[in-house]
Design a protein around this motif. Structure first.
Motif, mmCIF file in Angstrom:
data_model
loop_
_atom_site.group_PDB
_atom_site.id
_atom_site.type_symbol
_atom_site.label_atom_id
_atom_site.label_comp_id
_atom_site.label_asym_id
_atom_site.label_seq_id
_atom_site.Cartn_x
_atom_site.Cartn_y
_atom_site.Cartn_z
ATOM 1 N N ILE D 171 50.470 35.506 45.715
ATOM 2 C CA ILE D 171 51.337 36.485 45.042
ATOM 3 C C ILE D 171 51.175 36.375 43.535
ATOM 4 N N GLY D 172 51.194 35.128 43.038
ATOM 5 C CA GLY D 172 51.012 34.916 41.595
ATOM 6 C C GLY D 172 49.637 35.368 41.125
ATOM 7 N N LEU D 173 48.629 35.120 41.929
ATOM 8 C CA LEU D 173 47.241 35.425 41.541
ATOM 9 C C LEU D 173 46.916 36.922 41.602
ATOM 10 N N CYS D 174 47.803 37.734 42.185
ATOM 11 C CA CYS D 174 47.527 39.176 42.288
ATOM 12 C C CYS D 174 47.288 39.798 40.914
ATOM 13 N N TRP D 175 47.990 39.288 39.894
ATOM 14 C CA TRP D 175 47.851 39.868 38.562
ATOM 15 C C TRP D 175 46.632 39.305 37.824
ATOM 16 N N ILE D 176 46.009 38.270 38.356
ATOM 17 C CA ILE D 176 44.818 37.677 37.734
ATOM 18 C C ILE D 176 43.545 38.192 38.420
ATOM 19 N N SER D 177 43.475 38.037 39.737
ATOM 20 C CA SER D 177 42.299 38.551 40.451
ATOM 21 C C SER D 177 42.698 39.004 41.845
ATOM 22 N N GLN D 178 42.494 40.289 42.094
ATOM 23 C CA GLN D 178 42.843 40.801 43.419
ATOM 24 C C GLN D 178 41.924 40.226 44.486
ATOM 25 N N TRP D 179 40.722 39.793 44.081
ATOM 26 C CA TRP D 179 39.770 39.246 45.052
ATOM 27 C C TRP D 179 40.233 37.888 45.556
ATOM 28 N N ILE D 180 40.707 37.033 44.605
ATOM 29 C CA ILE D 180 41.173 35.700 45.026
ATOM 30 C C ILE D 180 42.410 35.855 45.915
#
Lengths: 212, 212, 212, 212
Positions: D171-180
């Motif tokens: 959830i946190g990483l959605c704003w950094i990389s949608q792929w991760i």
């Protein structure tokens, strides 16, 4: 309480199959029914307003028959299952996945009046469903032995091997003649429309042998 | 293991019927429920916004009752089935096909405020469902013998023979008076609303004879 | 074959109840799930686009709980049924009819952000469902006798008698304060949220008496 | 008639579990199938018209697998249940509530081509479903004792504890990389894809011990 756990386990295996059947029945029942939601209520109330529905309803009828065939044959096949293993369960969900896409391609094909691409996509989903059915059948035979009821029942499985070939032909022919492609889809349905007598016959033979 | 295969077969026949019932129940339950999706949520929030819903909801009520009747009578009829053959299975799917079109014609009739063509189409689907029901009933009797429970239970089947005639009359009358046509649809529903006592009575009689 | 027909009949009565339960479960499961189709996927992808969904999802949560309560209590009540008669069957369909309208009023209330009329309509459907439930309960008691399990279990049925009064109050209050009306809907849900312990307790008591 | 009431009660407990399973199966079957209604039929009939469907269908595939996993594991877990209490019933409905929102977030994520917020919302619903599953599992263990089958079967429940952590990370990483983020959703699915062998193994061990 070892005895209890033994029965428990019998119950376990039996229930799993029943739940698998019930779940599959549920999904197929929903697929066959929500397909009708793709038939949009026309705005007008004249015969002219019904005309664009003819291809939509024709494709609905064809898909209804296909899903009926799948439900019927799935039913026969499941009947021969004694143990539900993880791979049977997932092979079954894989089949349900492709079947679940039938309402979508049915709607697309019907609304575009059988133009090549939607018609080929329809054949593609039928092809994938046929492959998924074949995979499921193979998993069941692998788990129940070459000598199992299903294995004897399907024999050389001519229908099962012929259908994907016919679908592939139809997909290619969509760009040449939509009538021939459509004719092949109907032909495959007719081939399967006869319920899988093979399993019924084997059962009957065993019962008759029993009576003697 | 001939004995096992014998029980297996008993199980086979029993399960088939149960799955047929469960599948039919599932499809009818879905049809009766998705019909409500045709009642579009109005944009406004005043009594005036509810007024166009009156015909939509009226036709929903009528179709709900019809599907309830079909579920109920299907249930009674299936109860008399001992063997599910391929033709019973397909006659049943054929019935479900026509029932599945009820939400579509219900929505069309309701949104067009009972104009002739949608209303006649509604009657046409009811007619086809009635014929499909009759075919299914005939297949069951053929498979279970003229002397079977169902055969004795339906007797002369006056209701079953009268309904298609009334539907045909109503379809013709749609272009003359929507009130008379609608009245006939309601009348047929009322005739059937009484659950099929005939089968219940036969069962009761046999039970009483048993007690003596 | 009088003996067979006797068992046949036992089977008959048992199956009817199971099919009634299965059908009701199916319909309630579909109602509770298609309700989510009223939550339209927003066009944008920002938090702002989610804001209009807050009332929609709130009303969804409330209706989900109400349907859960109905499923749960229906389950308890059906458990006490020994004979399914025609009037029980239709009283049950009557209940399902009102429950089937819950997705519609839920969507209307949610999309209009709890304005008076949609909110009163929501209460009206809840009221009709409560009355339908009461009718069904009364039919079951009439058929099974004043001294039956259900009759003893519900006792004075304070909850059942209080709910319609509270709904009526809430409907009137919709035009005065949407907060009070909404609060009453939540209150009634909370009152019922506790599963119907009364029937469970009676069963437990009988079991304990048995053990002694 | 104390003996009758005793069996009655056995029947009572058994039926409740079966109805709970059937209801849950029904809801999951409907959720998995209506999800396909979010795949809107494209207007055109060229390959170009299919391209916007790629993210929609990808998210459909992922959600289909997740729901398959939940159905499968729910099935295994329910198998260990002997008594259905009020809290198990509501913990189960709570799980179904979060699962019912999966079609909505699947459609939102697919139509917005995996932009941050819809993707995070997708993870949030998965997180809530995982928590609801954990709560249900805990309620069952509490009701059946620390030494119960389920308790021994899940052991330290590493998968169950790891999943929420992974969802939170995604959830946190959605704003950094949608792929991760997407990769993590797929990873968790793969971890669970293996059916819960733990319960199967325990059952198998008990059976083998039995045979000796």
């Amino acid at each position: 309480m070892p005895e209890e756990s033994f029965f428990q386990d019998q119950y376990f295996i039996k229930m799993r199959k029943e739940r698998l059947e019930a779940f599959s029945d549920g999904v197929i029942a929903i697929i066959i029914t929500i397909m009708v939601l793709e038939i949009k209520v026309p705005l007008g109330d004249t015969f002219k307003d019904l005309r664009p529905l003819v291809p939509v309803i024709s494709s609905y009828v064809l898909s209804f028959i296909y899903l009926g065939i799948y439900w019927n044959n799935h039913h026969h096949m499941m009947h021969t299952v004694k143990r539900v293993t993880g791979d049977i369960l997932w092979a079954n969900l894989h089949l349900l996945f492709w079947l679940s896409l039938i309402p979508f391609v049915t709607g697309w094909m019907g609304e575009n009046h059988f133009t090549p691409l939607p018609m080929a996509m329809y054949g593609f989903i039928l092809l994938m469903a046929a492959i998924a059915y074949y995979v499921l059948q193979t998993r069941i035979i692998t788990n129940h032995g070459r000598d199992s009821l299903l294995s004897r029942a399907i024999g050389k499985d001519i229908k099962g091997k012929m259908s994907p070939v016919l679908y592939l032909m139809a997909i290619g022919l969509c760009w040449i003649s939509q009538w021939i492609a459509g004719g092949i889809y109907i032909l495959v349905a007719l081939i399967w429309l006869v319920p899988d007598k093979r399993i019924e016959i084997i059962f009957k033979n065993e019962e008759e042998r029993e009576v003697k």
